[in-house]
Design a protein around this motif. Structure first.
Motif, PDB file in Angstrom:
ATOM      1  N   ARG A  63     -57.104 -20.360  -9.322  1.00  0.00           N
ATOM      2  CA  ARG A  63     -56.553 -19.399 -10.281  1.00  0.00           C
ATOM      3  C   ARG A  63     -57.203 -18.034 -10.048  1.00  0.00           C
TER       4      ARG A  63
ATOM      5  N   ARG B 121     -55.744 -13.932 -10.009  1.00  0.00           N
ATOM      6  CA  ARG B 121     -54.573 -13.069 -10.217  1.00  0.00           C
ATOM      7  C   ARG B 121     -54.206 -12.284  -8.958  1.00  0.00           C
TER       8      ARG B 121
ATOM      9  N   GLU C  41     -49.015 -25.523 -13.091  1.00  0.00           N
ATOM     10  CA  GLU C  41     -50.199 -24.686 -13.221  1.00  0.00           C
ATOM     11  C   GLU C  41     -51.437 -25.530 -13.488  1.00  0.00           C
TER      12      GLU C  41
ATOM     13  N   CYS D  33     -48.019 -17.808  -6.931  1.00  0.00           N
ATOM     14  CA  CYS D  33     -48.606 -17.909  -5.588  1.00  0.00           C
ATOM     15  C   CYS D  33     -47.643 -18.473  -4.554  1.00  0.00           C
TER      16      CYS D  33
ATOM     17  N   GLN E 170     -52.522 -21.302  -9.394  1.00  0.00           N
ATOM     18  CA  GLN E 170     -52.181 -19.942  -9.783  1.00  0.00           C
ATOM     19  C   GLN E 170     -50.678 -19.684  -9.879  1.00  0.00           C
TER      20      GLN E 170
ATOM     21  N   ASN F  21     -51.238 -13.780  -7.329  1.00  0.00           N
ATOM     22  CA  ASN F  21     -49.976 -13.767  -8.053  1.00  0.00           C
ATOM     23  C   ASN F  21     -49.107 -12.657  -7.470  1.00  0.00           C
TER      24      ASN F  21
END
Length: 263
Positions: free
Chosen positions: A252, A254, A221, A126, A123, A257
Protein backbone atom coordinates in the motif's frame (compact mmCIF):
# COMPACT_ATOMS: atom_id res chain seq x y z
CA UNK A 1 -23.34 -56.04 -83.82
CA UNK A 2 -25.77 -54.40 -81.43
CA UNK A 3 -25.39 -50.63 -81.13
CA UNK A 4 -24.88 -49.22 -77.64
CA UNK A 5 -27.61 -46.91 -76.37
CA UNK A 6 -26.93 -43.19 -76.66
CA UNK A 7 -26.93 -42.93 -72.86
CA UNK A 8 -27.07 -45.33 -70.01
CA UNK A 9 -29.66 -44.91 -67.31
CA UNK A 10 -28.26 -43.96 -63.91
CA UNK A 11 -29.76 -46.20 -61.31
CA UNK A 12 -30.05 -44.33 -57.99
CA UNK A 13 -28.32 -46.03 -55.09
CA UNK A 14 -30.54 -46.36 -52.07
CA UNK A 15 -28.69 -45.00 -49.03
CA UNK A 16 -29.02 -46.61 -45.65
CA UNK A 17 -30.40 -44.56 -42.76
CA UNK A 18 -26.90 -44.09 -41.35
CA UNK A 19 -25.51 -43.02 -44.70
CA UNK A 20 -28.28 -40.44 -45.09
CA UNK A 21 -27.49 -39.06 -41.64
CA UNK A 22 -23.79 -38.75 -42.51
CA UNK A 23 -24.67 -37.02 -45.77
CA UNK A 24 -26.90 -34.53 -43.95
CA UNK A 25 -24.26 -33.92 -41.27
CA UNK A 26 -21.67 -33.01 -43.88
CA UNK A 27 -24.16 -30.80 -45.72
CA UNK A 28 -25.32 -28.88 -42.64
CA UNK A 29 -21.82 -28.48 -41.16
CA UNK A 30 -20.67 -26.94 -44.45
CA UNK A 31 -23.24 -24.15 -44.19
CA UNK A 32 -21.89 -20.69 -43.30
CA UNK A 33 -23.27 -18.80 -40.32
CA UNK A 34 -23.04 -15.09 -39.50
CA UNK A 35 -19.89 -13.78 -37.83
CA UNK A 36 -20.66 -11.84 -34.64
CA UNK A 37 -18.71 -10.41 -31.69
CA UNK A 38 -15.56 -10.36 -33.82
CA UNK A 39 -15.30 -14.15 -33.45
CA UNK A 40 -14.57 -16.16 -36.59
CA UNK A 41 -14.88 -19.86 -35.78
CA UNK A 42 -13.58 -22.27 -38.42
CA UNK A 43 -15.06 -25.25 -36.59
CA UNK A 44 -18.77 -24.37 -36.82
CA UNK A 45 -18.40 -21.68 -39.51
CA UNK A 46 -20.03 -19.19 -37.09
CA UNK A 47 -23.25 -21.12 -36.54
CA UNK A 48 -22.36 -21.80 -32.87
CA UNK A 49 -23.67 -25.36 -33.28
CA UNK A 50 -22.24 -28.53 -34.78
CA UNK A 51 -24.32 -31.29 -36.40
CA UNK A 52 -23.55 -34.86 -35.47
CA UNK A 53 -25.37 -38.13 -34.81
CA UNK A 54 -26.48 -39.99 -31.74
CA UNK A 55 -24.64 -43.11 -30.55
CA UNK A 56 -26.64 -45.34 -32.87
CA UNK A 57 -25.70 -43.20 -35.86
CA UNK A 58 -29.34 -43.17 -36.98
CA UNK A 59 -30.50 -39.78 -35.71
CA UNK A 60 -29.28 -36.26 -36.45
CA UNK A 61 -28.54 -34.18 -33.35
CA UNK A 62 -26.78 -30.89 -32.62
CA UNK A 63 -24.36 -29.80 -29.92
CA UNK A 64 -22.95 -26.42 -28.99
CA UNK A 65 -19.67 -25.49 -30.62
CA UNK A 66 -16.89 -24.61 -28.20
CA UNK A 67 -17.00 -21.01 -29.45
CA UNK A 68 -20.44 -20.57 -27.86
CA UNK A 69 -18.76 -20.15 -24.46
CA UNK A 70 -16.79 -17.24 -25.85
CA UNK A 71 -19.96 -15.59 -27.14
CA UNK A 72 -21.65 -16.17 -23.77
CA UNK A 73 -18.65 -14.76 -21.88
CA UNK A 74 -18.77 -11.60 -23.98
CA UNK A 75 -22.50 -11.24 -23.32
CA UNK A 76 -21.96 -11.64 -19.57
CA UNK A 77 -19.03 -9.21 -19.62
CA UNK A 78 -21.14 -6.52 -21.26
CA UNK A 79 -24.03 -7.27 -18.94
CA UNK A 80 -21.77 -6.76 -15.90
CA UNK A 81 -20.46 -3.42 -17.17
CA UNK A 82 -17.12 -4.85 -18.27
CA UNK A 83 -17.01 -3.28 -21.75
CA UNK A 84 -13.92 -1.20 -21.06
CA UNK A 85 -12.20 -4.12 -19.35
CA UNK A 86 -12.45 -6.15 -22.58
CA UNK A 87 -9.72 -3.85 -23.91
CA UNK A 88 -7.27 -4.87 -21.15
CA UNK A 89 -4.43 -7.10 -22.31
CA UNK A 90 -0.92 -8.05 -21.27
CA UNK A 91 0.56 -5.98 -24.08
CA UNK A 92 -1.05 -2.70 -22.97
CA UNK A 93 -0.14 -3.05 -19.27
CA UNK A 94 2.39 -0.42 -18.12
CA UNK A 95 5.65 -1.98 -16.88
CA UNK A 96 7.92 0.98 -16.15
CA UNK A 97 8.63 -0.29 -12.62
CA UNK A 98 10.15 -3.58 -11.46
CA UNK A 99 7.10 -4.43 -9.31
CA UNK A 100 4.85 -4.01 -12.37
CA UNK A 101 7.02 -6.41 -14.35
CA UNK A 102 6.67 -8.93 -11.52
CA UNK A 103 2.87 -8.55 -11.60
CA UNK A 104 2.77 -8.99 -15.36
CA UNK A 105 5.03 -12.03 -15.33
CA UNK A 106 2.92 -13.80 -12.69
CA UNK A 107 -0.35 -13.00 -14.47
CA UNK A 108 0.95 -14.23 -17.84
CA UNK A 109 2.28 -17.43 -16.25
CA UNK A 110 -1.16 -18.12 -14.77
CA UNK A 111 -2.92 -17.44 -18.08
CA UNK A 112 -0.51 -19.81 -19.85
CA UNK A 113 -1.26 -22.55 -17.32
CA UNK A 114 -4.61 -21.74 -15.67
CA UNK A 115 -5.21 -23.84 -12.58
CA UNK A 116 -6.55 -23.32 -9.11
CA UNK A 117 -6.86 -19.64 -8.12
CA UNK A 118 -5.08 -16.32 -8.71
CA UNK A 119 -5.20 -13.50 -6.13
CA UNK A 120 -3.95 -9.93 -6.65
CA UNK A 121 -4.17 -7.74 -3.56
CA UNK A 122 -3.04 -4.39 -2.25
CA UNK A 123 -2.78 -0.80 -3.36
CA UNK A 124 -5.77 0.71 -5.12
CA UNK A 125 -5.01 1.88 -8.64
CA UNK A 126 -1.92 -0.27 -9.15
CA UNK A 127 -3.28 -2.28 -12.08
CA UNK A 128 -4.93 -5.22 -10.33
CA UNK A 129 -8.15 -4.96 -12.34
CA UNK A 130 -6.26 -4.55 -15.61
CA UNK A 131 -4.25 -7.74 -15.13
CA UNK A 132 -7.17 -9.78 -13.82
CA UNK A 133 -9.18 -8.67 -16.85
CA UNK A 134 -6.28 -9.50 -19.16
CA UNK A 135 -6.17 -13.03 -17.70
CA UNK A 136 -9.92 -13.43 -18.25
CA UNK A 137 -9.78 -12.02 -21.78
CA UNK A 138 -7.00 -14.45 -22.66
CA UNK A 139 -8.94 -17.41 -21.24
CA UNK A 140 -12.13 -16.20 -22.96
CA UNK A 141 -10.31 -16.39 -26.30
CA UNK A 142 -9.67 -20.07 -25.50
CA UNK A 143 -13.38 -20.70 -25.00
CA UNK A 144 -13.54 -20.74 -21.21
CA UNK A 145 -16.86 -19.46 -19.89
CA UNK A 146 -15.99 -16.37 -17.84
CA UNK A 147 -18.22 -14.63 -15.34
CA UNK A 148 -17.28 -11.40 -13.58
CA UNK A 149 -18.56 -10.79 -10.05
CA UNK A 150 -18.17 -7.21 -8.80
CA UNK A 151 -18.28 -8.16 -5.12
CA UNK A 152 -19.86 -4.99 -3.77
CA UNK A 153 -22.77 -5.31 -6.25
CA UNK A 154 -23.37 -9.05 -6.54
CA UNK A 155 -22.84 -9.87 -2.87
CA UNK A 156 -25.69 -7.48 -2.05
CA UNK A 157 -27.88 -9.11 -4.71
CA UNK A 158 -27.20 -12.54 -3.29
CA UNK A 159 -27.75 -11.52 0.33
CA UNK A 160 -31.05 -9.87 -0.61
CA UNK A 161 -32.16 -13.07 -2.37
CA UNK A 162 -31.02 -15.41 0.42
CA UNK A 163 -34.51 -16.53 1.49
CA UNK A 164 -36.10 -16.55 -1.96
CA UNK A 165 -36.39 -19.26 -4.64
CA UNK A 166 -34.00 -17.26 -6.84
CA UNK A 167 -31.04 -17.59 -4.49
CA UNK A 168 -29.70 -20.97 -5.59
CA UNK A 169 -30.23 -20.22 -9.27
CA UNK A 170 -28.25 -16.98 -8.95
CA UNK A 171 -25.58 -18.51 -6.75
CA UNK A 172 -25.13 -21.44 -9.15
CA UNK A 173 -24.20 -19.06 -11.97
CA UNK A 174 -21.17 -18.06 -9.90
CA UNK A 175 -20.44 -21.54 -8.57
CA UNK A 176 -20.43 -23.38 -11.90
CA UNK A 177 -18.82 -21.09 -14.51
CA UNK A 178 -15.42 -22.19 -15.87
CA UNK A 179 -13.69 -19.05 -14.59
CA UNK A 180 -15.06 -16.68 -11.95
CA UNK A 181 -13.49 -13.23 -11.65
CA UNK A 182 -14.30 -11.69 -8.25
CA UNK A 183 -13.50 -7.99 -8.47
CA UNK A 184 -12.82 -6.07 -5.22
CA UNK A 185 -13.35 -9.12 -3.02
CA UNK A 186 -14.73 -8.23 0.44
CA UNK A 187 -15.08 -4.58 -0.61
CA UNK A 188 -17.38 -2.84 1.89
CA UNK A 189 -18.30 0.69 2.90
CA UNK A 190 -15.33 2.76 4.09
CA UNK A 191 -14.57 2.20 7.74
CA UNK A 192 -16.51 -1.05 8.06
CA UNK A 193 -15.56 -4.71 7.81
CA UNK A 194 -17.30 -7.63 6.07
CA UNK A 195 -20.32 -8.83 8.01
CA UNK A 196 -21.16 -12.35 9.10
CA UNK A 197 -23.48 -12.53 6.07
CA UNK A 198 -20.57 -11.56 3.78
CA UNK A 199 -18.39 -14.27 5.31
CA UNK A 200 -21.14 -16.90 5.00
CA UNK A 201 -21.66 -15.99 1.36
CA UNK A 202 -17.94 -16.07 0.55
CA UNK A 203 -17.48 -19.42 2.27
CA UNK A 204 -20.36 -21.08 0.42
CA UNK A 205 -19.14 -19.83 -2.94
CA UNK A 206 -15.41 -20.46 -2.49
CA UNK A 207 -15.80 -23.83 -0.79
CA UNK A 208 -17.83 -25.12 -3.74
CA UNK A 209 -15.35 -23.76 -6.28
CA UNK A 210 -12.42 -25.26 -4.37
CA UNK A 211 -14.05 -28.69 -4.17
CA UNK A 212 -14.96 -28.57 -7.88
CA UNK A 213 -11.48 -27.35 -8.87
CA UNK A 214 -12.90 -24.27 -10.60
CA UNK A 215 -10.54 -21.49 -11.73
CA UNK A 216 -11.09 -18.31 -9.73
CA UNK A 217 -9.40 -14.93 -10.14
CA UNK A 218 -9.56 -12.28 -7.41
CA UNK A 219 -8.69 -8.64 -7.00
CA UNK A 220 -8.89 -7.11 -3.55
CA UNK A 221 -7.50 -4.31 -1.45
CA UNK A 222 -7.19 -6.91 1.32
CA UNK A 223 -4.14 -9.15 1.47
CA UNK A 224 -4.82 -12.85 1.97
CA UNK A 225 -3.62 -12.46 5.56
CA UNK A 226 -6.22 -9.72 6.10
CA UNK A 227 -8.94 -12.07 4.84
CA UNK A 228 -7.68 -14.80 7.16
CA UNK A 229 -7.90 -12.39 10.10
CA UNK A 230 -11.56 -11.79 9.22
CA UNK A 231 -12.32 -15.51 8.77
CA UNK A 232 -9.80 -18.34 8.86
CA UNK A 233 -11.91 -20.71 6.77
CA UNK A 234 -12.24 -18.27 3.87
CA UNK A 235 -8.68 -16.97 4.12
CA UNK A 236 -7.26 -20.46 4.49
CA UNK A 237 -8.91 -21.60 1.28
CA UNK A 238 -7.48 -18.63 -0.60
CA UNK A 239 -4.03 -19.31 0.85
CA UNK A 240 -4.19 -22.99 -0.12
CA UNK A 241 -5.52 -22.47 -3.64
CA UNK A 242 -3.06 -19.68 -4.54
CA UNK A 243 0.09 -21.27 -3.15
CA UNK A 244 3.06 -21.54 -5.50
CA UNK A 245 3.21 -18.10 -7.09
CA UNK A 246 -0.47 -17.41 -7.75
CA UNK A 247 -0.77 -14.77 -5.02
CA UNK A 248 0.46 -11.19 -5.47
CA UNK A 249 0.63 -8.59 -2.69
CA UNK A 250 1.26 -5.01 -3.82
CA UNK A 251 2.41 -2.76 -0.97
CA UNK A 252 0.00 0.00 0.00
CA UNK A 253 1.82 3.02 -1.37
CA UNK A 254 -0.03 5.94 -2.95
CA UNK A 255 2.86 6.38 -5.38
CA UNK A 256 1.66 3.15 -6.95
CA UNK A 257 -1.84 4.47 -7.52
CA UNK A 258 -1.77 5.35 -11.21
CA UNK A 259 -5.31 6.69 -11.14
CA UNK A 260 -4.09 9.54 -8.94
CA UNK A 261 -1.10 10.20 -11.20
CA UNK A 262 -3.38 10.73 -14.18
CA UNK A 263 -5.20 13.63 -12.51
Amino acid sequence: MTAKPFFEAVIPVELTAKERIQRDIARYNALEGVQTDGIDCPICKNKQIIYTSDESGEYLITRDCQCKKQHESLRLARQSGMNELLKCSFTNFDTTEAWQKKMLSAAKAFADNPHRWFYIAGQSGCGKTHLASAICNELMSRNYLIRRMPWIVDSERLKAARNTPDYQKLMNTFKTCDVLYIDDFFKVQHGTTPTAADVKLAFELLDTRMVEGKITVFTSELFAADVTAIDEAVGGRIMEMTAGGNRLAIDRNRNRNYRLKQK
